[in-house]
Design a protein around this motif. Structure first.
Motif, short mmCIF file in Angstrom:
data_model
loop_
_atom_site.label_atom_id
_atom_site.label_comp_id
_atom_site.label_asym_id
_atom_site.label_seq_id
_atom_site.Cartn_x
_atom_site.Cartn_y
_atom_site.Cartn_z
N ASP A 59 -25.09 0.84 13.55
CA ASP A 59 -24.82 2.05 12.77
C ASP A 59 -26.08 2.45 12.01
O ASP A 59 -26.88 1.59 11.63
CB ASP A 59 -23.67 1.79 11.80
CG ASP A 59 -23.11 3.09 11.23
OD1 ASP A 59 -23.68 3.60 10.24
OD2 ASP A 59 -22.11 3.60 11.76
N ILE A 64 -26.01 4.66 16.12
CA ILE A 64 -24.97 5.67 15.93
C ILE A 64 -25.33 6.45 14.66
O ILE A 64 -25.33 5.88 13.56
CB ILE A 64 -23.58 5.03 15.78
CG1 ILE A 64 -23.23 4.24 17.04
CG2 ILE A 64 -22.53 6.10 15.50
CD1 ILE A 64 -21.89 3.52 16.96
N ALA A 112 -22.24 11.32 13.60
CA ALA A 112 -21.20 11.01 14.58
C ALA A 112 -19.84 10.88 13.91
O ALA A 112 -18.80 10.93 14.59
CB ALA A 112 -21.53 9.73 15.33
N HIS A 165 -15.87 6.39 14.00
CA HIS A 165 -15.94 5.86 15.36
C HIS A 165 -15.25 4.50 15.39
O HIS A 165 -14.92 3.92 14.33
CB HIS A 165 -17.39 5.76 15.83
CG HIS A 165 -18.28 4.92 14.95
ND1 HIS A 165 -18.23 3.54 14.95
CD2 HIS A 165 -19.25 5.27 14.06
CE1 HIS A 165 -19.13 3.07 14.10
NE2 HIS A 165 -19.75 4.09 13.54
N GLU A 195 -17.38 2.79 24.20
CA GLU A 195 -17.16 3.98 23.37
C GLU A 195 -18.25 4.14 22.32
O GLU A 195 -18.70 5.26 22.03
CB GLU A 195 -15.78 3.89 22.70
CG GLU A 195 -14.62 4.00 23.68
CD GLU A 195 -13.27 3.74 23.03
OE1 GLU A 195 -13.25 3.42 21.82
OE2 GLU A 195 -12.25 3.84 23.73
N LEU A 196 -18.72 3.02 21.77
CA LEU A 196 -19.79 3.07 20.79
C LEU A 196 -21.10 3.51 21.44
O LEU A 196 -21.86 4.30 20.86
CB LEU A 196 -19.96 1.69 20.14
CG LEU A 196 -18.78 1.22 19.28
CD1 LEU A 196 -18.97 -0.23 18.85
CD2 LEU A 196 -18.61 2.12 18.06
N ARG A 197 -21.38 3.02 22.66
CA ARG A 197 -22.58 3.46 23.37
C ARG A 197 -22.55 4.96 23.62
O ARG A 197 -23.59 5.63 23.57
CB ARG A 197 -22.70 2.72 24.71
CG ARG A 197 -23.04 1.25 24.59
CD ARG A 197 -23.41 0.66 25.93
NE ARG A 197 -22.37 0.82 26.93
CZ ARG A 197 -22.46 0.42 28.19
NH1 ARG A 197 -23.58 -0.15 28.61
NH2 ARG A 197 -21.46 0.58 29.04
N ALA A 198 -21.35 5.47 23.88
CA ALA A 198 -21.22 6.88 24.23
C ALA A 198 -21.52 7.80 23.04
O ALA A 198 -22.03 8.91 23.24
CB ALA A 198 -19.81 7.15 24.76
N VAL A 199 -21.18 7.36 21.81
CA VAL A 199 -21.41 8.23 20.65
C VAL A 199 -22.78 7.97 20.01
O VAL A 199 -23.20 8.72 19.12
CB VAL A 199 -20.30 8.03 19.58
CG1 VAL A 199 -18.95 8.39 20.15
CG2 VAL A 199 -20.30 6.61 19.03
N ALA A 200 -23.48 6.93 20.46
CA ALA A 200 -24.79 6.59 19.89
C ALA A 200 -25.89 7.43 20.52
O ALA A 200 -25.75 7.99 21.61
CB ALA A 200 -25.08 5.11 20.11
#
Length: 280
Positions: A169, A204, A208, A211, A256-261
């Motif tokens: 983060d 992230i 964002a 999350h 999902e975390l990779r996608a929003v980072a």
């Protein structure tokens, strides 16, 4: 590297003993009663939380009616599980030593951190300030933990080296650990180390919003010879999750975390910008 870890051998031995017990149609309570020990001892052996003596292993082999070949294989695993490892010289708490043993054998490390730089990417000064700030350990123990952490980082340059994919983060970039100079040096090192071929780093950004990882940090360790492990650390204890449902849930959350980072290049730009403001 997996074959070199006594921790993995202990877990492999435990998993095999569990399979042999169930194959013999026995419950944990059944085996404990025949062995005249507590069910907790059988469970700890089967999960790899503790080792098993040669005498106990021979008893279990007779109880489960294993072949001579299988018994010899189990005895060999037991011997390998007791071999001295590099981290034992530091006198680490068992919970930390267990994690290092698994990390040392991992072929892939997926890590998410909410507020700190991942340990494998920390500078010595940052690690020292972080461990001292936790206030859990006396000064001599702090020094041992820092030295062990620096030694751990060598796995990223080993042959073969594990793949590290870390998502953090943005808060971790702004938390000034150890003072401005230490933090700026950490950010500069973080950007540089993220360029290694086997390291992928994503941040992230604050923009964002909410999350899936806001409330928990975790590590997913992919191992070759035993089941993958999810490691979750907190004030109430350290947890190793291995059920298929847990593995699926944490892998999905990491995706999902990779996608929003931010991507790796934009991540380095953000790190450089934060480091620049610290130097102003």
């Amino acid at each position: 590297m997996a074959s070199a870890s006594p921790t993995v051998r202990r877990r492999e031995l435990g998993a095999r003993l569990r399979a042999l017990r169930t194959g013999a149609g026995m419950t944990v309570d059944d085996a404990a009663a025949r062995m005249e020990v507590s069910p907790a001892k059988i469970s700890r052996i089967e999960t790899g939380a503790r080792g098993v003596s040669v005498a106990d292993l021979r008893f279990l082999c007779e109880l489960y009616e294993v072949s001579v070949e299988e018994r010899d294989r189990l005895l060999n695993l037991a011997r390998e599980s007791k071999r001295r490892s590099w981290w034992q010289q530091y006198g680490l708490p068992e919970s930390i030593a267990t994690y290092i043993g698994l990390e040392d054998a991992a072929v892939s490390i997926r890590q998410y951190e909410t507020s700190i730089v991942p340990p494998l990417l920390q500078t010595e000064e940052y690690a020292h300030a972080l461990i001292a700030g936790a206030d859990f350990y006396a000064v001599p123990e702090q020094e041992q933990l820092v030295r062990a952490r620096m030694t751990r980082q060598k796995i990223l340059a080993a042959e073969p080296a594990p793949e590290l994919w870390a998502v953090i983060d943005e808060a971790a970039l702004h938390r000034v650990v150890g003072g401005t100079e230490v933090m700026r040096a950490q950010l500069q090192a973080l950007a540089q180390r993220s360029r290694a071929q086997n390291v992928t780093l994503q941040v992230i950004p604050f923009r964002a919003g909410a999350h899936p990882g806001l409330n928990s940090s975790f590590v997913i360790l992919q191992l070759e010879e035993v089941q993958d492990v999810v490691y979750v650390e907190g004030l109430i204890g350290n947890f190793y999750l291995q059920s298929p449902a847990d593995l699926v849930r944490y892998r999905r959350t990491f995706d999902e975390l990779r996608a929003v980072a931010l991507g790796p290049q934009d991540t380095r730009k953000l790190i450089d910008a934060v480091a620049g403001r610290l130097g102003a």
